[in-house]
Write a protein that holds these residues in place. Structure first.
Motif, PDB file in Angstrom:
ATOM      1  N   THR A  34      19.697  14.463 -26.110  1.00 37.14           N
ATOM      2  CA  THR A  34      19.193  14.503 -27.480  1.00 37.14           C
ATOM      3  C   THR A  34      17.700  14.835 -27.439  1.00 37.14           C
ATOM      4  OG1 THR A  34      18.965  12.108 -27.278  1.00 37.14           O
ATOM      5  CG2 THR A  34      20.863  12.920 -28.502  1.00 37.14           C
ATOM      6  N   ASP A  35      17.116  15.060 -28.612  1.00 37.26           N
ATOM      7  CA  ASP A  35      15.708  15.444 -28.701  1.00 37.26           C
ATOM      8  C   ASP A  35      14.817  14.328 -28.141  1.00 37.26           C
ATOM      9  OD1 ASP A  35      13.576  17.044 -29.233  1.00 37.26           O
ATOM     10  OD2 ASP A  35      13.635  16.782 -31.416  1.00 37.26           O
ATOM     11  N   GLY A  36      13.663  14.730 -27.605  1.00 38.15           N
ATOM     12  CA  GLY A  36      12.711  13.749 -27.115  1.00 38.15           C
ATOM     13  C   GLY A  36      12.777  13.517 -25.620  1.00 38.15           C
ATOM     14  N   CYS A  37      13.209  14.537 -24.871  1.00 35.85           N
ATOM     15  CA  CYS A  37      13.284  14.420 -23.408  1.00 35.85           C
ATOM     16  C   CYS A  37      12.783  15.720 -22.803  1.00 35.85           C
ATOM     17  CB  CYS A  37      14.718  14.136 -22.965  1.00 35.85           C
ATOM     18  SG  CYS A  37      14.934  14.004 -21.171  1.00 35.85           S
ATOM     19  N   LYS A  38      11.639  15.658 -22.124  1.00 38.59           N
ATOM     20  CA  LYS A  38      11.072  16.818 -21.447  1.00 38.59           C
ATOM     21  C   LYS A  38      10.643  16.431 -20.042  1.00 38.59           C
ATOM     22  CE  LYS A  38       9.361  19.482 -25.401  1.00 38.59           C
ATOM     23  NZ  LYS A  38       8.173  20.149 -25.982  1.00 38.59           N
ATOM     24  N   MET A  39      10.683  17.406 -19.153  1.00 39.99           N
ATOM     25  CA  MET A  39      10.226  17.192 -17.796  1.00 39.99           C
ATOM     26  C   MET A  39       8.790  17.693 -17.638  1.00 39.99           C
ATOM     27  SD  MET A  39      12.502  15.619 -16.050  1.00 39.99           S
ATOM     28  CE  MET A  39      13.188  14.733 -17.472  1.00 39.99           C
ATOM     29  N   VAL A  40       8.015  16.980 -16.829  1.00 44.48           N
ATOM     30  CA  VAL A  40       6.622  17.336 -16.549  1.00 44.48           C
ATOM     31  C   VAL A  40       6.575  17.854 -15.113  1.00 44.48           C
ATOM     32  CG1 VAL A  40       4.254  16.510 -16.438  1.00 44.48           C
ATOM     33  CG2 VAL A  40       5.845  15.531 -18.123  1.00 44.48           C
ATOM     34  N   SER A  41       6.321  19.140 -14.960  1.00 43.70           N
ATOM     35  CA  SER A  41       6.479  19.797 -13.670  1.00 43.70           C
ATOM     36  C   SER A  41       5.672  19.141 -12.556  1.00 43.70           C
ATOM     37  CB  SER A  41       6.079  21.270 -13.796  1.00 43.70           C
ATOM     38  OG  SER A  41       6.208  21.930 -12.554  1.00 43.70           O
ATOM     39  N   ASN A  42       4.399  18.813 -12.821  1.00 46.20           N
ATOM     40  CA  ASN A  42       3.553  18.296 -11.739  1.00 46.20           C
ATOM     41  C   ASN A  42       3.877  16.859 -11.354  1.00 46.20           C
ATOM     42  OD1 ASN A  42       2.441  16.830 -13.837  1.00 46.20           O
ATOM     43  ND2 ASN A  42       0.489  17.923 -13.846  1.00 46.20           N
ATOM     44  N   SER A  43       4.829  16.235 -12.059  1.00 46.44           N
ATOM     45  CA  SER A  43       5.250  14.877 -11.688  1.00 46.44           C
ATOM     46  C   SER A  43       6.548  14.867 -10.895  1.00 46.44           C
ATOM     47  CB  SER A  43       5.441  14.022 -12.950  1.00 46.44           C
ATOM     48  OG  SER A  43       6.608  14.421 -13.670  1.00 46.44           O
ATOM     49  N   MET A  44       7.131  16.050 -10.674  1.00 43.21           N
ATOM     50  CA  MET A  44       8.438  16.151 -10.034  1.00 43.21           C
ATOM     51  C   MET A  44       8.261  16.493  -8.555  1.00 43.21           C
ATOM     52  SD  MET A  44      10.282  18.269 -13.135  1.00 43.21           S
ATOM     53  CE  MET A  44      11.997  18.065 -12.610  1.00 43.21           C
ATOM     54  N   ILE A  45       8.543  15.533  -7.685  1.00 42.09           N
ATOM     55  CA  ILE A  45       8.407  15.739  -6.242  1.00 42.09           C
ATOM     56  C   ILE A  45       9.733  16.301  -5.732  1.00 42.09           C
ATOM     57  CG2 ILE A  45       7.923  14.629  -4.030  1.00 42.09           C
ATOM     58  CD1 ILE A  45       6.383  12.495  -5.595  1.00 42.09           C
ATOM     59  N   GLN A  46       9.780  17.610  -5.526  1.00 46.48           N
ATOM     60  CA  GLN A  46      11.040  18.293  -5.255  1.00 46.48           C
ATOM     61  C   GLN A  46      10.752  19.608  -4.558  1.00 46.48           C
ATOM     62  OE1 GLN A  46      12.382  18.654  -9.348  1.00 46.48           O
ATOM     63  NE2 GLN A  46      11.196  20.501  -9.683  1.00 46.48           N
TER      64      GLN A  46
END
Length: 354
Positions: A169-181
């Motif tokens: 649902t709305d209100g969920c985004k990923m923050v690229s610089n916080s993703m250790i991958q």
């Protein structure tokens, strides 16, 4: 409470312990005919609006669209029938688990991934009815976590590598610089209502993770760890150096330790998305559709005709459009433990729950 107090005193009297990697113990195994016991076929309208006709279990077996024996499960599309423009879509299979799981580790052992222009194979973790994902009105009738899902492994039109994707649902985004991958974030908005429901997607860096690359490598393993704060996805191809593949994965051990697997290719976290709120207990869904919301809108010019016409009039193009699954295993968290001076000691919180 006395147990907790005694534990606390004991820990104070010993050197500071170190937290062991979270262990997960196997609770469910699906191999060969075990899939037929643990999953149902769904002869439903495709919620992703594909040019497909999902068939029931009887039709799937009679027309050899589902086959299970030994350590093999085959789920395939019809590759013989020329369709009419106004008739039903191409016959295919969609199965859904009878059980649901929340925080867990899921390991999928694959031999063959469906290939071909217009194909959209996917391994989902979601809830039925899946239409909740696509209907804003239905969302409003349910708790936020009731419809949210993770589409763990999917791709379209033979365009690799694979994606790990969340749809919410709305209100969920990923923050690229916080993703250790090791993978790359392609789309950051997980909301199903934008970008043709692409969700927030991370590309695997391995060409062997999807389609012909995976099949030529002899298959591979996908693993996903889901907790209240993160969803992580790993992939290892069968032709990789065995020392690069965790032993608990390679040997299908009864206990696995994701903390020892190295960086995942996708690591969705809670920095821009409340994972615990968005995701509830989910079924596992394995399906193969054609065209539809994603594959139809991203149909490449290198593929023949239009997406729908290709599906309608070229049945032989779908001979390689099948899943061959060696096994599926689900693991649940074990009680956490701490290690100190070659001793294993239950933490105070664990004793408090006895």
């Amino acid at each position: 409470m006395m147990l907790v107090a005694l534990t606390s005193l004991f820990l104070l009297a010993t050197p500071l312990p170190t937290l062991a990697s979270q262990a997960y113990g196997i609770t469910d195994t699906f191999v060969g005919t075990g899939f037929l016991d643990g999953f149902n076929h769904e002869a439903i309208d495709d919620p992703t609006h594909g040019r497909v006709q999902y068939v029931n279990a009887d039709v799937a077996r009679a027309e050899n669209l589902t086959y299970a024996a030994g350590d093999t499960l085959i789920l395939r599309a019809d590759s013989k029938t020329v369709l009419t423009a106004n008739g039903p879509g191409r016959k295919s299979v969609r199965i859904i688990s009878k059980k649901q799981w929340a925080n867990s580790v899921t390991v999928l052992d694959l031999r063959h991934f469906p290939t071909g222009c217009a194909t959209w194979p996917a391994f989902w973790l979601g809830q039925r009815p899946e239409k909740l994902i696509y209907s804003k009105e239905s969302w409003l009738l349910n708790a936020p976590k009731a419809g949210a899902n993770t589409c763990s492994y999917a791709g379209v039109n033979d365009v690799g590598p694979n994606f790990a994707t969340l749809h919410t649902t709305d209100g969920c985004k990923m923050v690229s610089n916080s993703m250790i991958q090791t993978g790359n974030l392609k789309w950051d908005n997980c909301f199903w209502g934008v970008n043709y429901n692409r969700g927030c997607s991370v590309n695997s860096p391995k060409s062997t993770s999807y389609g012909y690359g995976l099949n030529n490598a002899g298959g591979g393993w996908y693993a996903m760890e889901r907790t209240s704060t993160h969803i992580k996805v790993w992939f290892w191809a069968k032709n990789e150096d065995p020392t690069a593949i965790p032993e608990d994965i390679r040997l299908a051990k009864s206990t696995v330790y994701p903390g020892n697997w190295g960086k995942p290719f996708a690591s969705f976290n809670s920095q821009g998305c409340n994972i615990a709120q968005k995701f509830g207990p989910n079924n596992i869904i394995i399906n193969l559709t054609f065209c539809g919301d994603w594959a139809g809108n991203d149909y490449p010019s290198s593929c023949p005709q239009s997406c729908v016409d290709h599906v309608n009039y070229n049945p032989g193009a779908f001979k390689e459009a099948y899943w061959d699954i060696r096994g599926l295993r689900i693991y649940q968290p074990k009680a956490k433990s701490v290690c100190s001076n070659n001793q294993m000691v239950l933490g105070a919180r664990d004793l408090d729950t006895l």
